[in-house]
Design an enzyme around this catalytic site. Structure first.
Site, PDB file in Angstrom:
ATOM      1  N   LEU A 132       2.890  10.101  70.140  1.00  0.00           N
ATOM      2  CA  LEU A 132       2.359  10.514  68.851  1.00  0.00           C
ATOM      3  C   LEU A 132       3.488  10.400  67.838  1.00  0.00           C
ATOM      4  O   LEU A 132       4.529  11.038  67.995  1.00  0.00           O
ATOM      5  CB  LEU A 132       1.885  11.963  68.959  1.00  0.00           C
ATOM      6  CG  LEU A 132       1.009  12.463  67.809  1.00  0.00           C
ATOM      7  CD1 LEU A 132      -0.064  13.373  68.363  1.00  0.00           C
ATOM      8  CD2 LEU A 132       1.822  13.194  66.781  1.00  0.00           C
ATOM      9  N   GLY A 163       3.257   9.821  60.414  1.00  0.00           N
ATOM     10  CA  GLY A 163       3.787   9.059  59.284  1.00  0.00           C
ATOM     11  C   GLY A 163       4.260   7.687  59.698  1.00  0.00           C
ATOM     12  O   GLY A 163       5.413   7.324  59.482  1.00  0.00           O
ATOM     13  N   SER A 181       2.707   4.727  58.795  1.00  0.00           N
ATOM     14  CA  SER A 181       2.116   3.634  58.024  1.00  0.00           C
ATOM     15  C   SER A 181       3.212   2.739  57.440  1.00  0.00           C
ATOM     16  O   SER A 181       2.946   1.616  57.042  1.00  0.00           O
ATOM     17  CB  SER A 181       1.231   4.190  56.905  1.00  0.00           C
ATOM     18  OG  SER A 181       2.022   4.908  55.975  1.00  0.00           O
ATOM     19  N   SER A 182       4.438   3.240  57.373  1.00  0.00           N
ATOM     20  CA  SER A 182       5.539   2.422  56.834  1.00  0.00           C
ATOM     21  C   SER A 182       6.885   2.950  57.320  1.00  0.00           C
ATOM     22  O   SER A 182       6.940   3.941  58.042  1.00  0.00           O
ATOM     23  CB  SER A 182       5.506   2.448  55.294  1.00  0.00           C
ATOM     24  OG  SER A 182       5.769   3.755  54.827  1.00  0.00           O
ATOM     25  N   GLY A 183       7.938   2.273  56.902  1.00  0.00           N
ATOM     26  CA  GLY A 183       9.313   2.753  57.093  1.00  0.00           C
ATOM     27  C   GLY A 183       9.728   3.046  58.521  1.00  0.00           C
ATOM     28  O   GLY A 183       9.401   2.314  59.463  1.00  0.00           O
ATOM     29  N   ILE A 184      10.432   4.154  58.671  1.00  0.00           N
ATOM     30  CA  ILE A 184      11.031   4.512  59.958  1.00  0.00           C
ATOM     31  C   ILE A 184       9.941   4.761  61.013  1.00  0.00           C
ATOM     32  O   ILE A 184      10.051   4.304  62.155  1.00  0.00           O
ATOM     33  CB  ILE A 184      11.926   5.768  59.808  1.00  0.00           C
ATOM     34  CG1 ILE A 184      13.032   5.523  58.776  1.00  0.00           C
ATOM     35  CG2 ILE A 184      12.522   6.172  61.146  1.00  0.00           C
ATOM     36  CD1 ILE A 184      13.825   6.757  58.372  1.00  0.00           C
ATOM     37  N   GLY A 185       8.884   5.464  60.616  1.00  0.00           N
ATOM     38  CA  GLY A 185       7.793   5.792  61.554  1.00  0.00           C
ATOM     39  C   GLY A 185       7.164   4.544  62.134  1.00  0.00           C
ATOM     40  O   GLY A 185       6.895   4.469  63.344  1.00  0.00           O
ATOM     41  N   SER A 195      17.304  14.665  58.696  1.00  0.00           N
ATOM     42  CA  SER A 195      18.092  13.900  57.722  1.00  0.00           C
ATOM     43  C   SER A 195      19.496  14.488  57.696  1.00  0.00           C
ATOM     44  O   SER A 195      19.682  15.660  58.055  1.00  0.00           O
ATOM     45  CB  SER A 195      17.463  14.059  56.332  1.00  0.00           C
ATOM     46  OG  SER A 195      18.336  13.607  55.321  1.00  0.00           O
ATOM     47  N   TYR A 222      14.163  18.950  48.633  1.00  0.00           N
ATOM     48  CA  TYR A 222      14.074  18.085  49.820  1.00  0.00           C
ATOM     49  C   TYR A 222      15.041  18.582  50.893  1.00  0.00           C
ATOM     50  O   TYR A 222      14.685  18.734  52.066  1.00  0.00           O
ATOM     51  CB  TYR A 222      14.395  16.634  49.444  1.00  0.00           C
ATOM     52  CG  TYR A 222      14.453  15.708  50.632  1.00  0.00           C
ATOM     53  CD1 TYR A 222      13.291  15.371  51.320  1.00  0.00           C
ATOM     54  CD2 TYR A 222      15.664  15.187  51.091  1.00  0.00           C
ATOM     55  CE1 TYR A 222      13.333  14.525  52.432  1.00  0.00           C
ATOM     56  CE2 TYR A 222      15.714  14.343  52.191  1.00  0.00           C
ATOM     57  CZ  TYR A 222      14.556  14.017  52.851  1.00  0.00           C
ATOM     58  OH  TYR A 222      14.589  13.191  53.956  1.00  0.00           O
TER      59      TYR A 222
HETATM   60  N1  LIG Z   1      14.483   6.771  53.768  1.00  0.00           N
HETATM   61  C1  LIG Z   1      15.514   7.567  53.866  1.00  0.00           C
HETATM   62  O1  LIG Z   1      16.540   7.386  53.204  1.00  0.00           O
HETATM   63  C2  LIG Z   1      15.483   8.732  54.835  1.00  0.00           C
HETATM   64  C3  LIG Z   1      16.704   9.333  55.186  1.00  0.00           C
HETATM   65  C4  LIG Z   1      16.705  10.401  56.067  1.00  0.00           C
HETATM   66  C5  LIG Z   1      15.517  10.875  56.575  1.00  0.00           C
HETATM   67  N2  LIG Z   1      14.344  10.284  56.210  1.00  0.00           N
HETATM   68  C6  LIG Z   1      13.110  10.843  56.772  1.00  0.00           C
HETATM   69  O2  LIG Z   1      12.473   9.860  57.541  1.00  0.00           O
HETATM   70  C7  LIG Z   1      11.083  10.114  57.558  1.00  0.00           C
HETATM   71  C8  LIG Z   1      10.332   8.830  57.249  1.00  0.00           C
HETATM   72  O3  LIG Z   1      10.675   8.391  55.958  1.00  0.00           O
HETATM   73  P1  LIG Z   1      10.686   6.833  55.538  1.00  0.00           P
HETATM   74  O4  LIG Z   1      11.995   6.587  54.913  1.00  0.00           O
HETATM   75  O5  LIG Z   1      10.227   5.980  56.644  1.00  0.00           O
HETATM   76  O6  LIG Z   1       9.617   6.886  54.342  1.00  0.00           O
HETATM   77  P2  LIG Z   1       8.217   6.130  54.114  1.00  0.00           P
HETATM   78  O7  LIG Z   1       8.351   4.684  54.361  1.00  0.00           O
HETATM   79  O8  LIG Z   1       7.766   6.606  52.767  1.00  0.00           O
HETATM   80  O9  LIG Z   1       7.281   6.761  55.249  1.00  0.00           O
HETATM   81  C9  LIG Z   1       6.850   8.087  55.204  1.00  0.00           C
HETATM   82  C10 LIG Z   1       5.635   8.216  56.103  1.00  0.00           C
HETATM   83  O10 LIG Z   1       5.169   9.577  56.037  1.00  0.00           O
HETATM   84  C11 LIG Z   1       3.771   9.560  55.741  1.00  0.00           C
HETATM   85  N3  LIG Z   1       3.381  10.761  55.000  1.00  0.00           N
HETATM   86  C12 LIG Z   1       3.847  11.196  53.812  1.00  0.00           C
HETATM   87  N4  LIG Z   1       3.214  12.326  53.451  1.00  0.00           N
HETATM   88  C13 LIG Z   1       2.334  12.614  54.444  1.00  0.00           C
HETATM   89  C14 LIG Z   1       1.400  13.673  54.666  1.00  0.00           C
HETATM   90  N5  LIG Z   1       1.250  14.657  53.808  1.00  0.00           N
HETATM   91  N6  LIG Z   1       0.663  13.609  55.810  1.00  0.00           N
HETATM   92  C15 LIG Z   1       0.804  12.620  56.697  1.00  0.00           C
HETATM   93  N7  LIG Z   1       1.669  11.587  56.542  1.00  0.00           N
HETATM   94  C16 LIG Z   1       2.425  11.605  55.426  1.00  0.00           C
HETATM   95  C17 LIG Z   1       3.575   8.312  54.910  1.00  0.00           C
HETATM   96  O11 LIG Z   1       2.224   7.914  54.952  1.00  0.00           O
HETATM   97  P3  LIG Z   1       1.492   7.421  53.592  1.00  0.00           P
HETATM   98  O12 LIG Z   1       2.262   6.259  53.107  1.00  0.00           O
HETATM   99  O13 LIG Z   1       0.122   7.135  54.077  1.00  0.00           O
HETATM  100  O14 LIG Z   1       1.577   8.608  52.686  1.00  0.00           O
HETATM  101  C18 LIG Z   1       4.480   7.326  55.632  1.00  0.00           C
HETATM  102  O15 LIG Z   1       3.834   6.781  56.769  1.00  0.00           O
HETATM  103  C19 LIG Z   1      10.839  11.259  56.569  1.00  0.00           C
HETATM  104  O16 LIG Z   1      10.709  12.465  57.281  1.00  0.00           O
HETATM  105  C20 LIG Z   1      12.095  11.272  55.740  1.00  0.00           C
HETATM  106  O17 LIG Z   1      12.359  12.559  55.226  1.00  0.00           O
HETATM  107  C21 LIG Z   1      14.300   9.209  55.362  1.00  0.00           C
END
Ligand SMILES: NC(=O)c1ccc[n+]([C@@H]2O[C@H](COP(=O)([O-])OP(=O)(O)OC[C@H]3O[C@@H](n4cnc5c(N)ncnc54)[C@H](OP(=O)(O)O)[C@@H]3O)[C@@H](O)[C@H]2O)c1
Length: 255
Positions: free
Chosen positions: A7, A10, A12-16, A87, A100
């Site tokens: 499971l 999140g 749909s994009s990025g790290i997930g 993070s 954040y």
């Molecule tokens: N990017 C960075 O620099 C960074 C650094 C450290 C940690 N992180 C952490 O890494 C994780 C992933 O971030 P990412 O960088 O991959 O960003 P991302 O590409 O924006 O992905 C975020 C994911 O979370 C989902 N999401 C957001 N709000 C939601 C909600 N209320 N319910 C269910 N799903 C939700 C989004 O789905 P939708 O698009 O459908 O909303 C998307 O699939 C986050 O926890 C973030 O805090 C990121």
């Protein structure tokens, strides 16, 4: 690796998305990865309490709800692994990331507390702590920052945000930013280890920043360093980033 339990929130994009793809590719289906999260930057005076609550609902309560739901079954089975995308901002606060960072501190406190009880039931806990990662997350926060109404803040604060913080932050992403695939690679490696750690920072180049916190329990050292880097030593900041960029090119795939 036969059991089909995976499971990733999140994704749909990025790290997930990158983590889900890696886990599927390696047929590692026994993990629950809480990854969904949103960012928020800017002066506190310009952010509504409703927006802060919404962020906490995703970043913290999303995790709390998921773990509350899954924990009883994991306890019954005496197995499982809770993997959470935290993070470096869950360790060290950063200018204009107050809310954040607070949400990621909440995530860290929650997992650190729960991990001891989980251990008793043979359940593992891992907090993955990336530094900057180039994803939609970054694009969204900058896009929102560009159109943010800064009238709630005094002129000096608005100027610091626009003219110092935003350009610095973009430089940090450009210099130190990892790809989601790099983070996914490390996540999979760490969580499939025989003894997975409670914490794993994915970006070695960012580690000196978080190490400052542990080097001085009074908090003065990280505070002074960040203050000087941002407000006093523009050249030091740029030179540091230059050296780190060089190191990054040299270490390449070793990270
Ligand atoms: N990017 C960075 O620099 C960074 C650094 C450290 C940690 N992180 C952490 O890494 C994780 C992933 O971030 P990412 O960088 O991959 O960003 P991302 O590409 O924006 O992905 C975020 C994911 O979370 C989902 N999401 C957001 N709000 C939601 C909600 N209320 N319910 C269910 N799903 C939700 C989004 O789905 P939708 O698009 O459908 O909303 C998307 O699939 C986050 O926890 C973030 O805090 C990121």
């Amino acid at each position: 690796m036969g059991t089909r339990r995976v499971l990733v929130t999140g994704c749909s994009s990025g790290i997930g998305l990158a983590v889900a793809a890696r886990l599927a590719k390696d047929e590692l289906r026994r993990f629950k990865v809480n990854n969904a999260g949103v960012g928020m930057i800017g002066p506190l005076e310009c952010q509504s309490i409703a927006a802060m609550k919404e962020l906490f609902d995703t970043n913290f309560f999303g995790l709390a709800r998921l773990v509350k739901e899954l924990l009883p079954d994991m306890k019954r089975r005496q197995s499982g692994h809770i993997v959470v995308m935290s993070s470096v901002m869950g360790i060290q606060g950063l200018l204009f990331n107050d809310v954040y960072s607070a949400s990621k501190f909440a995530v860290e406190g929650f997992c650190e507390s729960l991990a001891v009880q989980a251990m008793k039931f043979n359940i593992k806990t891992t907090l993955v702590e990336p530094g900057p990662v180039v994803t939609e997350f970054e694009r969204k926060v900058y896009e929102e920052a560009e159109k943010m109404d800064l009238s709630g803040a005094d002129e000096e604060t608005a100027k610091i945000f626009r003219e110092i913080y935003l350009p610095y932050s973009k430089k940090v992403f450009a210099s130190l930013g990892q790809t989601p695939e790099e983070v996914a690679e490390q996540t999979v490696k760490v969580i499939t280890a025989k003894e997975p750690p409670l914490r794993h920072q994915t970006n070695r180049l960012y580690m000196p920043m978080t190490a400052l916190k542990h080097a001085d329990p009074t908090g003065r050292l990280p505070l002074d360093t960040f203050y000087k880097m941002i407000f006093k030593h523009d050249n030091v900041f740029n030179a540091t980033l230059g050296v780190l960029r060089l190191l990054q090119r040299r270490t390449g795939k070793k990270q």
